[in-house]
Design a protein around this motif. Structure first.
Motif, PDB file in Angstrom:
ATOM      1  N   ALA A 267       0.833  -1.210   0.000  1.00 26.93           N
ATOM      2  CA  ALA A 267       0.000   0.000   0.000  1.00 26.93           C
ATOM      3  C   ALA A 267       0.861   1.251   0.000  1.00 26.93           C
ATOM      4  CB  ALA A 267      -0.930   0.002   1.212  1.00 26.93           C
ATOM      5  N   MET A 268       1.890   1.270   0.802  1.00 29.92           N
ATOM      6  CA  MET A 268       2.782   2.433   0.849  1.00 29.92           C
ATOM      7  C   MET A 268       3.522   2.599  -0.473  1.00 29.92           C
ATOM      8  SD  MET A 268       2.192   3.810   3.723  1.00 29.92           S
ATOM      9  CE  MET A 268       3.523   4.963   3.935  1.00 29.92           C
ATOM     10  N   HIS A 269       3.977   1.500  -1.057  1.00 29.45           N
ATOM     11  CA  HIS A 269       4.723   1.557  -2.319  1.00 29.45           C
ATOM     12  C   HIS A 269       3.878   2.091  -3.472  1.00 29.45           C
ATOM     13  CE1 HIS A 269       8.638  -0.247  -1.429  1.00 29.45           C
ATOM     14  NE2 HIS A 269       7.996  -1.034  -0.569  1.00 29.45           N
ATOM     15  N   VAL A 270       2.595   1.778  -3.473  1.00 35.98           N
ATOM     16  CA  VAL A 270       1.735   2.210  -4.579  1.00 35.98           C
ATOM     17  C   VAL A 270       1.004   3.516  -4.275  1.00 35.98           C
ATOM     18  CG1 VAL A 270       1.462  -0.123  -5.494  1.00 35.98           C
ATOM     19  CG2 VAL A 270      -0.258   0.776  -3.917  1.00 35.98           C
ATOM     20  N   GLY A 271       1.265   4.091  -3.102  1.00 35.98           N
ATOM     21  CA  GLY A 271       0.721   5.406  -2.779  1.00 35.98           C
ATOM     22  C   GLY A 271      -0.691   5.419  -2.212  1.00 35.98           C
ATOM     23  N   LEU A 272      -1.167   4.285  -1.707  1.00 36.03           N
ATOM     24  CA  LEU A 272      -2.518   4.254  -1.138  1.00 36.03           C
ATOM     25  C   LEU A 272      -2.527   4.498   0.366  1.00 36.03           C
ATOM     26  CD1 LEU A 272      -4.113   1.413  -3.235  1.00 36.03           C
ATOM     27  CD2 LEU A 272      -4.617   3.842  -3.332  1.00 36.03           C
ATOM     28  N   GLY A 273      -1.367   4.535   0.982  1.00 32.95           N
ATOM     29  CA  GLY A 273      -1.261   4.965   2.366  1.00 32.95           C
ATOM     30  C   GLY A 273      -1.528   3.936   3.439  1.00 32.95           C
ATOM     31  N   SER A 274      -2.586   3.158   3.317  1.00 28.54           N
ATOM     32  CA  SER A 274      -2.893   2.190   4.369  1.00 28.54           C
ATOM     33  C   SER A 274      -3.307   0.850   3.760  1.00 28.54           C
ATOM     34  CB  SER A 274      -4.024   2.706   5.262  1.00 28.54           C
ATOM     35  OG  SER A 274      -5.255   2.673   4.569  1.00 28.54           O
ATOM     36  N   ALA A 275      -3.147  -0.186   4.569  1.00 31.18           N
ATOM     37  CA  ALA A 275      -3.545  -1.518   4.126  1.00 31.18           C
ATOM     38  C   ALA A 275      -5.048  -1.580   3.880  1.00 31.18           C
ATOM     39  CB  ALA A 275      -3.124  -2.564   5.159  1.00 31.18           C
ATOM     40  N   ALA A 276      -5.823  -0.916   4.727  1.00 33.30           N
ATOM     41  CA  ALA A 276      -7.285  -0.922   4.560  1.00 33.30           C
ATOM     42  C   ALA A 276      -7.684  -0.287   3.236  1.00 33.30           C
ATOM     43  CB  ALA A 276      -7.949  -0.196   5.720  1.00 33.30           C
ATOM     44  N   ASN A 277      -7.052   0.808   2.895  1.00 34.76           N
ATOM     45  CA  ASN A 277      -7.342   1.484   1.627  1.00 34.76           C
ATOM     46  C   ASN A 277      -6.943   0.602   0.444  1.00 34.76           C
ATOM     47  OD1 ASN A 277      -8.299   3.636   0.110  1.00 34.76           O
ATOM     48  ND2 ASN A 277      -6.369   4.757   0.196  1.00 34.76           N
ATOM     49  N   PHE A 278      -5.782  -0.034   0.537  1.00 36.02           N
ATOM     50  CA  PHE A 278      -5.333  -0.935  -0.524  1.00 36.02           C
ATOM     51  C   PHE A 278      -6.300  -2.102  -0.690  1.00 36.02           C
ATOM     52  CE2 PHE A 278      -3.064  -4.693  -2.000  1.00 36.02           C
ATOM     53  CZ  PHE A 278      -2.528  -4.227  -3.186  1.00 36.02           C
ATOM     54  N   ARG A 279      -6.697  -2.721   0.438  1.00 37.78           N
ATOM     55  CA  ARG A 279      -7.626  -3.856   0.367  1.00 37.78           C
ATOM     56  C   ARG A 279      -8.941  -3.454  -0.283  1.00 37.78           C
ATOM     57  NH1 ARG A 279      -5.219  -5.098   5.423  1.00 37.78           N
ATOM     58  NH2 ARG A 279      -6.857  -3.956   6.531  1.00 37.78           N
ATOM     59  N   HIS A 280      -9.441  -2.281   0.065  1.00 38.27           N
ATOM     60  CA  HIS A 280     -10.696  -1.794  -0.523  1.00 38.27           C
ATOM     61  C   HIS A 280     -10.565  -1.659  -2.042  1.00 38.27           C
ATOM     62  CE1 HIS A 280     -14.278   0.559  -1.291  1.00 38.27           C
ATOM     63  NE2 HIS A 280     -13.499   1.445  -1.906  1.00 38.27           N
ATOM     64  N   HIS A 281      -9.522  -0.982  -2.493  1.00 36.58           N
ATOM     65  CA  HIS A 281      -9.326  -0.776  -3.928  1.00 36.58           C
ATOM     66  C   HIS A 281      -9.029  -2.079  -4.651  1.00 36.58           C
ATOM     67  CE1 HIS A 281      -9.693   3.568  -4.161  1.00 36.58           C
ATOM     68  NE2 HIS A 281      -9.050   3.619  -2.999  1.00 36.58           N
ATOM     69  N   PHE A 282      -8.269  -2.947  -4.028  1.00 39.66           N
ATOM     70  CA  PHE A 282      -7.945  -4.240  -4.644  1.00 39.66           C
ATOM     71  C   PHE A 282      -9.208  -5.067  -4.829  1.00 39.66           C
ATOM     72  CE2 PHE A 282      -6.328  -8.521  -5.044  1.00 39.66           C
ATOM     73  CZ  PHE A 282      -5.171  -8.349  -5.790  1.00 39.66           C
ATOM     74  N   ARG A 283     -10.021  -5.158  -3.777  1.00 36.65           N
ATOM     75  CA  ARG A 283     -11.253  -5.952  -3.856  1.00 36.65           C
ATOM     76  C   ARG A 283     -12.207  -5.369  -4.897  1.00 36.65           C
ATOM     77  NH1 ARG A 283     -13.755  -9.644  -0.453  1.00 36.65           N
ATOM     78  NH2 ARG A 283     -12.365  -9.158   1.263  1.00 36.65           N
ATOM     79  N   THR A 284     -12.292  -4.045  -4.973  1.00 37.04           N
ATOM     80  CA  THR A 284     -13.156  -3.400  -5.957  1.00 37.04           C
ATOM     81  C   THR A 284     -12.680  -3.695  -7.377  1.00 37.04           C
ATOM     82  OG1 THR A 284     -13.707  -1.625  -4.410  1.00 37.04           O
ATOM     83  CG2 THR A 284     -14.064  -1.174  -6.732  1.00 37.04           C
ATOM     84  N   SER A 285     -11.385  -3.672  -7.591  1.00 37.58           N
ATOM     85  CA  SER A 285     -10.824  -3.893  -8.935  1.00 37.58           C
ATOM     86  C   SER A 285     -10.786  -5.352  -9.348  1.00 37.58           C
ATOM     87  CB  SER A 285      -9.394  -3.343  -8.997  1.00 37.58           C
ATOM     88  OG  SER A 285      -9.397  -1.960  -8.807  1.00 37.58           O
TER      89      SER A 285
END
Length: 55
Positions: free
Chosen positions: A12-30
């Motif tokens: 999440a930090m490497h791709v600029g999403l800031g938090s694991a929760a934010n990454f999980r949300h976007h990943f699951r949506t995509s």
């Protein structure tokens, strides 16, 4: 996700999403799966392909 075992929080930090929760949300949506489920399916499929190649 396919070629690393880095924790979701680090990805999440490497791709600029800031938090694991934010990454999980976007990943699951995509993708339609959680990052953990995606890794499990990918690794299962990869293991099946490798075992078939060695037969």
């Amino acid at each position: 996700m396919e070629e690393t075992s880095l924790p979701v929080s680090v990805i999440a930090m490497h791709v600029g999403l800031g938090s694991a929760a934010n990454f999980r949300h976007h990943f699951r949506t995509s993708v339609g799966l959680s990052p953990t489920a995606y890794r499990s399916r990918f690794r299962s499929a990869d293991g099946e392909q490798q075992s078939r190649a060695s037969d």
